[in-house]
Design a protein around this motif. Sequence first.
Motif, short mmCIF file in Angstrom:
data_model
loop_
_atom_site.label_atom_id
_atom_site.label_comp_id
_atom_site.label_asym_id
_atom_site.label_seq_id
_atom_site.Cartn_x
_atom_site.Cartn_y
_atom_site.Cartn_z
N TYR A 152 0.83 -1.29 0.07
CA TYR A 152 0.10 -0.07 -0.07
C TYR A 152 0.92 1.20 0.06
O TYR A 152 2.04 1.26 0.31
N PRO A 153 0.38 2.38 -0.33
CA PRO A 153 1.09 3.76 -0.57
C PRO A 153 1.82 4.18 0.89
O PRO A 153 3.15 4.54 0.57
N TYR A 154 1.49 3.71 2.10
CA TYR A 154 2.08 4.08 3.11
C TYR A 154 3.35 3.18 3.27
O TYR A 154 4.30 3.60 4.13
N GLN A 155 3.64 1.95 2.79
CA GLN A 155 4.54 1.33 2.58
C GLN A 155 5.74 1.57 1.66
O GLN A 155 6.69 1.10 1.66
N PHE A 156 5.25 2.51 1.01
CA PHE A 156 6.50 3.08 -0.13
C PHE A 156 6.95 4.39 0.42
O PHE A 156 6.23 5.17 1.19
N SER A 157 8.24 4.82 0.05
CA SER A 157 8.75 5.96 0.29
C SER A 157 8.19 7.09 -0.91
O SER A 157 7.45 6.73 -1.79
N GLN A 162 6.16 8.20 -6.12
CA GLN A 162 5.90 9.01 -7.40
C GLN A 162 6.07 8.19 -8.37
O GLN A 162 5.67 8.48 -9.49
N ARG A 163 6.97 7.36 -8.25
CA ARG A 163 7.29 6.20 -9.30
C ARG A 163 6.00 5.58 -9.60
O ARG A 163 5.51 5.16 -10.74
N SER A 164 5.23 5.20 -8.62
CA SER A 164 3.60 4.56 -8.96
C SER A 164 2.95 5.52 -9.51
O SER A 164 1.96 4.94 -10.48
N VAL A 165 2.86 6.52 -9.30
CA VAL A 165 2.11 7.64 -9.78
C VAL A 165 2.41 7.60 -11.15
O VAL A 165 1.55 7.77 -12.25
N LEU A 166 3.62 7.91 -11.86
CA LEU A 166 3.98 7.74 -12.98
C LEU A 166 3.70 6.53 -13.81
O LEU A 166 3.18 6.63 -14.92
N ASN A 173 -0.33 4.88 -22.39
CA ASN A 173 0.67 5.14 -23.52
C ASN A 173 0.14 6.45 -24.10
O ASN A 173 0.07 6.64 -25.22
N PRO A 174 0.27 7.69 -23.08
CA PRO A 174 -0.05 8.74 -23.71
C PRO A 174 0.84 9.23 -24.60
O PRO A 174 2.17 9.36 -24.69
N ARG A 175 0.28 10.22 -25.40
CA ARG A 175 1.25 11.19 -26.27
C ARG A 175 1.91 12.15 -25.77
O ARG A 175 3.16 12.66 -26.06
N ILE A 176 1.23 12.76 -24.75
CA ILE A 176 1.82 13.99 -24.16
C ILE A 176 1.73 13.72 -22.52
O ILE A 176 0.65 13.43 -22.03
N LEU A 177 2.53 13.92 -21.82
CA LEU A 177 2.73 13.93 -20.33
C LEU A 177 2.93 15.25 -19.73
O LEU A 177 3.81 15.89 -19.81
N PHE A 178 2.09 15.57 -18.84
CA PHE A 178 1.88 16.73 -17.93
C PHE A 178 2.87 16.41 -16.73
O PHE A 178 1.90 15.54 -15.88
N ALA A 179 3.99 16.86 -16.43
CA ALA A 179 4.43 16.64 -14.94
C ALA A 179 4.38 17.83 -14.11
O ALA A 179 5.21 18.79 -14.59
N ASP A 180 3.59 18.05 -13.13
CA ASP A 180 3.38 19.30 -12.31
C ASP A 180 4.27 19.10 -11.19
O ASP A 180 4.04 18.54 -10.12
N GLU A 181 5.35 19.72 -11.30
CA GLU A 181 6.36 19.72 -10.19
C GLU A 181 6.42 18.35 -9.69
O GLU A 181 6.30 18.12 -8.39
N PRO A 182 6.82 17.45 -10.32
CA PRO A 182 6.58 15.93 -9.77
C PRO A 182 7.81 15.75 -8.80
O PRO A 182 7.73 14.54 -8.07
N ALA A 183 9.01 16.48 -8.58
CA ALA A 183 10.03 16.10 -7.70
C ALA A 183 10.05 17.16 -6.45
O ALA A 183 11.06 17.11 -5.90
N THR A 184 9.38 18.00 -6.30
CA THR A 184 9.38 19.15 -5.49
C THR A 184 9.46 18.46 -3.92
O THR A 184 10.16 19.07 -3.23
N ALA A 185 8.60 17.68 -3.52
CA ALA A 185 8.54 17.09 -2.20
C ALA A 185 9.56 16.19 -1.70
O ALA A 185 9.54 15.37 -0.81
N LEU A 186 10.57 15.80 -2.63
CA LEU A 186 11.48 14.92 -2.44
C LEU A 186 12.76 15.59 -1.98
O LEU A 186 13.18 16.69 -2.48
N ASP A 187 13.62 14.60 -1.44
CA ASP A 187 14.95 15.02 -1.14
C ASP A 187 15.92 14.94 -2.14
O ASP A 187 15.53 14.65 -3.44
N VAL A 188 16.88 15.69 -2.31
CA VAL A 188 17.89 15.99 -3.53
C VAL A 188 18.28 14.83 -4.34
O VAL A 188 18.04 14.97 -5.59
N THR A 189 18.75 13.75 -3.79
CA THR A 189 19.06 12.50 -4.28
C THR A 189 17.97 11.96 -4.97
O THR A 189 18.16 11.45 -6.33
#
Length: 337
Positions: A152-157, A162-166, A173-189
Amino acid sequence: MAELLEVKNLSISFYTRAGEVQAVRDVSFSLQSGEVLALVGESGCGKSAMCKGIMKLLPTDGKIKSGSIFVNGADITEYCERDMYKLRGRLFSMVFQDPMTALNPSMSIGAQIAEAVKVHQPGITKKELQGRVIELMHMVGIDRADERMKQYPYQFSGGMRQRSVLAIALAGNPRILFADEPATALDVTIKAQILDLLRDVQKKLGTAMIFVTHDLGAVARIADRVAVMYAGKIVEIGTAEEVFYDPRHPYTWGLMRALPGFCEGQETLYTIPGMPPTLIHPPGGDAFACRNEYALSIDYEEEPPMFHITDTHYAATWLLDERAPKVIAPVGRREDE
């Protein structure tokens, strides 16, 4: 590259108790098949509103006032919800900023990905569905997919969520992907890993992407072209190389000067003075004029047009008018220097 998405003179407003918020004002741009276009700007400049407007995901108080949206040459501006339902997921899909709110905490990760797959492939068999879920999880870098699909989501980092959402976004198989600040809440690495994953998946599938961010470092890592937004308008657009090494709009200069790399030896980072204008009553002339140390008298009177710099580079600033005084950009480098 073939032109996939074309937006012409798009304006979007939100009708609130305080008045009409003109979130997107007369925006035009195009997206080519297989390219990454980054949208950069401060919070509230209209980046997310524009993406949601294109997908017709605006809240009830939001409305497309004017303009046209063309996808593969077809005008979808007046499409109703039934028509848009057929396009979402297949033609374009969206990765939202916070994966925890995008996922259902009561469903396993595998079940949520499977749900997205079944929407686009209603006749798929149970065995094929499980194989497709595992394929998508592997595609986005989730190891041991046959085991982790039951978690479940709570068991994922945060990064794994975010990988699951992707994976869900890629299910059709979309032709266009909108990525709305997909990495903002994550640490640098983890952020770097997600950005590399987005770029790798985009290249592998040939998907075009509109990447919304505040982070110019992320833009340099992932984008082919960059559109800089301010007060609901695109004020500069060009290839990543042109915007980074030959920026022409004073607002772009300010964003670049705020990067740590341009502030070496200084005690504090550069900040653009003042505050963005309210979009309930946008100022006349250039909306950036009151914060622009290079502002001319005409900036307070007349809105600048988009000036042609190269075939791929445009900027809306009166400094590019042939009658304007010459100003040396405080960042980047010009070809004639």
